[in-house]
Design an enzyme around this catalytic site. Structure first.
Site, short mmCIF file in Angstrom:
data_model
loop_
_atom_site.label_atom_id
_atom_site.label_comp_id
_atom_site.label_asym_id
_atom_site.label_seq_id
_atom_site.Cartn_x
_atom_site.Cartn_y
_atom_site.Cartn_z
N GLY A 12 0.80 -1.22 0.00
CA GLY A 12 0.00 0.00 0.00
C GLY A 12 0.84 1.27 0.00
N ASP A 13 0.15 2.40 -0.01
CA ASP A 13 0.79 3.71 0.00
C ASP A 13 1.67 3.93 -1.22
OD1 ASP A 13 -0.37 4.11 2.56
OD2 ASP A 13 1.29 2.98 3.45
N LYS A 16 -1.69 5.41 -5.12
CA LYS A 16 -2.82 4.98 -5.96
C LYS A 16 -3.79 6.14 -6.23
CE LYS A 16 -3.86 1.59 -3.15
NZ LYS A 16 -2.64 1.47 -2.34
N GLY A 40 -5.76 5.70 2.80
CA GLY A 40 -5.49 7.14 2.72
C GLY A 40 -4.98 7.43 1.32
N HIS A 41 -5.83 8.01 0.49
CA HIS A 41 -5.43 8.31 -0.89
C HIS A 41 -5.35 9.82 -1.06
CE1 HIS A 41 -7.00 4.14 -2.37
NE2 HIS A 41 -5.96 4.08 -1.58
N GLN A 221 -5.13 -0.22 0.12
CA GLN A 221 -4.04 -1.05 0.68
C GLN A 221 -3.19 -1.65 -0.45
OE1 GLN A 221 -7.43 -1.94 2.22
NE2 GLN A 221 -6.97 -0.07 3.31
N THR A 298 -2.74 7.51 9.77
CA THR A 298 -2.31 7.42 11.16
C THR A 298 -1.13 8.33 11.48
OG1 THR A 298 -0.79 5.65 10.58
CG2 THR A 298 -2.99 4.98 11.30
N ARG A 302 6.66 5.50 7.94
CA ARG A 302 6.63 4.22 7.21
C ARG A 302 8.02 3.60 7.20
NH1 ARG A 302 3.25 7.22 2.57
NH2 ARG A 302 1.22 7.15 3.58
N LEU A 328 6.65 8.07 -7.54
CA LEU A 328 7.66 8.64 -6.63
C LEU A 328 9.09 8.44 -7.11
CD1 LEU A 328 5.30 7.49 -4.07
CD2 LEU A 328 6.46 9.59 -3.44
#
Ligand code: IMP
Length: 423
Positions: A12-13, A16, A40-41, A221, A298, A302, A328
């Protein structure tokens, strides 16, 4: 017509939200099919940042329909706040439809999530604390409240359910549970707010498919957090893989035309669980800060690691990936040598498959190849061919090692920082 599935490749992260928003410009319908507000998008439009949790990422495009699908677990209070916030930002949300088959995340699910994590002591999963696991448990156990039932549940029935769950919480966790009267008030208030959006979304999906419209299925996710295929038990409680979106989005498997894996140029993970290419050195620190690698939901830092082709190829196989969107890439600027894990060493043997056993995974050591890093700022690049040679070599190395074409490269959070490669 296309029915594109967008999956997170690993944990995830991967960015997306940004890619879905980009693809949504050619889509008439975006569907979220699993997970809940643990996601969290982030989307950036004209320098304005939207952090979405339950809302599909096509919501900021008024011409695009957005569905929160049957397989999603929905916290109505949190959803109300998210809609309210978006409205305050000028996003009217008239293009939102919520499945009447989705399960409701209740306040007690959130409490149970917290207490069951505490009970796990040193074996914590590191959940987001949003009640996702306990809600899916109730669904599978056949005691969830679905949206369609939430719409006409009486106050008395709600009170009875809350009292029963409070007894359960008292017995198992020695806590008084939720404050019943205020929970009822908040839930009924949220129901009033969201009820106009709730409908049988399978009918809408069917109509769009019959009319041969362009549909996007938005995964939340990542594939290695899948409850069956992920690093169990350090996983989420849903199926964030392409097959899972058919189940949770009412899209039949034979309708799918493309499976796009979103892949970060490096790897991250939040929460516990094995992570073979994890690094904790100055490069990890550099990447965390340059990539702002802190959870959208949260705020947790990471964990950081290098590209893991063994895990990625596993994900490509279970998803049937047809194309990669690499995100990224700009963050790796200045990393002298970029490592790529091409195999694992397990007990003296070289392996290429991703072990099911966590004990084995913990013993796996990454076998790396290196490519030269790049020093140019990529954030102003507007076309793939203008990337520096070393940046392109990294992209092409990923293609060589996976056999999947990288069709999109993202070099920043904005819509304009999305490079689509010519076929
Ligand atoms: P849960 O989904 O809150 O039950 O958390 C289970 C695991 O999935 C934890 O390791 C979380 O950190 C992880 N997780 C849940 N949602 C996301 C997400 O959107 N991005 C990355 N990790 C997530």
């Amino acid at each position: 017509m296309s029915v594109k599935v967008v999956v997170g490749s690993l944990w995830g992260d991967e960015g997306k939200g940004k890619i879905i928003d980009f693809l949504a410009k050619d889509s008439e319908l975006v569907i979220r099919a699993q997970g809940g507000n643990n996601a969290g998008h982030t989307i950036v439009v004209n320098d304005k940042k939207y952090a979405l949790h339950l809302m599909p990422s096509g919501i900021v495009r008024p011409s695009c329909y957005n569905i929160i699908g049957d397989g999603v677990v929905i916290d109505p209070i949190s959803l109300m706040k998210e809609i309210d916030f978006l409205k305050s930002q000028g996003v009217n949300c008239d293009n939102l439809f919520i499945s009447n088959r989705a399960s409701v995340v209740m306040p007690y699910h959130i409490l149970i999530d917290k207490y069951s994590e505490e009970k796990r002591e040193e074996n914590k999963i590191g959940t987001t604390g949003k009640g996702i696991g306990p809600c899916y448990m109730d669904t599978v156990e056949r005691s969830s409240i679905r949206m369609v039932d939430f719409l006409d549940i009486s106050e008395a029935d709600l009170r009875r359910i809350l009292e029963n769950k409070n007894e359960f919480i008292k017995r198992n966790y020695n806590d008084d549970g939720v404050t019943i009267e205020s929970a009822i008030e908040e839930l009924l208030n949220a129901r009033e707010y969201i009820k106009g959006y709730i409908t049988d979304t399978t009918v809408i999906v069917d109509r769009f498919l019959k009319e041969k419209k362009n549909v996007l299925l938005e995964g939340a996710q990542g594939s290695l957090l899948d409850v069956t295929y992920g690093t169990y038990p350090y996983v989420t409680s849903s199926h964030p893989i392409s097959g899972g979106f058919c189940v949770g989005g009412a899209v039949p498997p034979n309708a799918i035309t493309d499976v796009i894996a979103i892949l970060k140029a490096y790897t991250t993970r939040v929460g516990q669980g094995p992570f073979v290419t994890e690094i904790e050195d100055s490069i990890a620190h550099y990447i965390r800060e340059a990539g702002n690698e802190y959870g959208t939901t949260t705020g947790r830092p990471r964990r950081i690691g290098y590209m893991d082709i063994v895990a990625l190829n596993y994900s490509i196989r279970i998803n049937g990936v047809t194309s990669i969107a690499l995100t990224l890439l700009d963050v790796l600027k200045g990393v002298e040598k970029i490592k790529i894990c091409t195999a694992y060493e397990l007990d003296g043997k070289t392996i290429m498959h991703y072990p099911a056993s966590l004990k084995e995974l913990e013993r796996c050591k990454p076998i790396y190849e290196e490519v030269e890093g790049f020093h140019e700022d990529l954030t102003d690049v507007t076309c793939y061919d203008d990337l520096s040679d070393n940046a392109k070599k990294y992209v092409e190395k990923i293609e060589e090692l996976t056999g999947v074409r990288v069709d999109i490269v993202s070099v920043g959070p904005g819509r304009h920082q999305t490079l689509v490669r010519q076929k």
